[in-house]
Scaffold this active site. Sequence first.
Site, mmCIF file in Angstrom:
data_model
loop_
_atom_site.group_PDB
_atom_site.id
_atom_site.type_symbol
_atom_site.label_atom_id
_atom_site.label_comp_id
_atom_site.label_asym_id
_atom_site.label_seq_id
_atom_site.Cartn_x
_atom_site.Cartn_y
_atom_site.Cartn_z
ATOM 1 N N VAL A 104 0.841 -1.147 -0.127
ATOM 2 C CA VAL A 104 -0.171 -0.093 -0.033
ATOM 3 C C VAL A 104 0.837 1.277 0.050
ATOM 4 C CG1 VAL A 104 -2.062 -1.047 1.262
ATOM 5 C CG2 VAL A 104 -0.292 0.014 2.704
ATOM 6 N N ASP A 105 2.212 1.161 -0.428
ATOM 7 C CA ASP A 105 2.977 2.324 -0.114
ATOM 8 C C ASP A 105 3.214 3.049 -1.339
ATOM 9 O OD1 ASP A 105 4.716 0.499 -1.757
ATOM 10 O OD2 ASP A 105 5.557 -0.468 -0.036
ATOM 11 N N HIS A 120 -4.655 -4.054 -2.463
ATOM 12 C CA HIS A 120 -4.932 -3.719 -1.218
ATOM 13 C C HIS A 120 -5.447 -2.231 -1.015
ATOM 14 C CE1 HIS A 120 -3.364 -7.878 -0.044
ATOM 15 N NE2 HIS A 120 -4.537 -7.889 -0.395
ATOM 16 N N SER A 220 6.779 -12.150 -1.962
ATOM 17 C CA SER A 220 5.374 -12.395 -1.058
ATOM 18 C C SER A 220 5.405 -14.072 -0.943
ATOM 19 C CB SER A 220 4.179 -12.159 -2.060
ATOM 20 O OG SER A 220 2.934 -12.606 -1.461
ATOM 21 N N CYS A 263 14.908 -10.364 -3.277
ATOM 22 C CA CYS A 263 14.393 -10.279 -4.475
ATOM 23 C C CYS A 263 14.721 -8.949 -5.116
ATOM 24 C CB CYS A 263 12.941 -10.203 -4.341
ATOM 25 S SG CYS A 263 12.222 -8.923 -3.467
#
Length: 277
Positions: A104-105, A120, A220, A263
């Site tokens: 959500v950034d 989200h 994730s 990652c």
Amino acid sequence: MIDAEDQKLLDFVRQHPRLFVLTGAGCSTASGLGDYRDARGQWKRRQPITGQVFIGDEGARKRYWARSFVGWPSFSRAQPGPAHHALAALQQAGRIELLVTQNVDELHQKAGHEEVLDLHGVLGTVSCIACGHSLSRDDFQIELLAHNAWLASLTAAHAPDGDADLEPDNLEQMHVPPCTRCGALMKPDVVFFGENVPRAHVERAMNALASADALLVAGSSLMVYSGFRFCRAAQNNGQAIVLINDGLTRADSLAALKVGGDCGQRLQTMSRQLISL
């Protein structure tokens, strides 16, 4: 110099030139933002507040906003890291069909990535749950302080998603500003734990996945179904899945390839090798 895992990832992307990308918190840890789960996919901390509790429990809502007030400045200053820049470069090179993020950034957007679906929602805006009136999180921060000057004296360690490890003692005196238009509750524009992702988001993502060559998941654990559903859909579509994650994921048994390690570094190495050719 690339290692064997980098080479496997590079070969996979060469064989699947149009990717559907799903990202999680592991892409933002290099930007100083925390994640919720450990390498085994278990919660590192107490589960985040649910939407039902936020709306129905005034005390919990006050606690949320007090903690968020402390955590927001650091969260909002975060800058894109290697994963965000690498994926933006791949998108600009025409290699990504759609990027769907569970974060959500808005760091993918800050890195210049276009066609990002914030599964989200985003923490940078706040809206009324009744009339939809919206304002920036920065403006709501000003309103919170105007009604609660004592919040400025609070300090705490920062936690994921703009939260802070804080248990204020005087929440009974806290005033959370209501909507200036209708007086109803203001809520961050995020899908809280336990809430449903908007159907339109899911449909758009599924359509993009269907037209991609493969699914790439970066950073994730996929323990939340809202993200894992895309792995199930890819499996049903007969599409290959590659996972880049340093730890257990819910889709390990579905993946054609899993690459461990950081990652951001993996994506950056792959992107540079691919685009330089």
